[in-house]
Scaffold this motif. Sequence first.
Motif, short mmCIF file in Angstrom:
data_model
loop_
_atom_site.label_atom_id
_atom_site.label_comp_id
_atom_site.label_asym_id
_atom_site.label_seq_id
_atom_site.Cartn_x
_atom_site.Cartn_y
_atom_site.Cartn_z
N LYS A 24 0.95 -1.15 0.16
CA LYS A 24 0.01 -0.02 -0.10
C LYS A 24 0.86 1.39 0.10
N LYS A 28 1.02 4.18 -2.97
CA LYS A 28 0.47 5.50 -2.62
C LYS A 28 1.74 6.40 -2.97
N ASP A 32 1.13 9.37 -5.80
CA ASP A 32 1.61 10.64 -5.21
C ASP A 32 2.51 11.19 -6.38
#
Length: 90
Positions: A24, A28, A32
């Motif tokens: 995760k 992420k 981003d």
Amino acid sequence: MFKILIFGIAAYALYRLFMNDKRKNIEKSENDEAKKVADGILVRDPVCGVYVEKENSFSVRNGDVVEYFCSDDCRQKYIKQVQEQQKIQE
């Protein structure tokens, strides 16, 4: 025997928990970075292809276009390339 089975199940559950968390975090960070590229915060160095932040990069204006670089070496290589292209065109 039962204690070993319980210990194995607990160890596997902890392993899965930490591996999912790691995955995760990777997803992420990729999301981003993609968002920063889309927003124009990150730009691609035309020489080496690395993504750099606009405000922390080296830059050169080539006509109306501003190019951003990860290092002064990449900027110097770009300047050389542009000068060589201009010599060829003359």
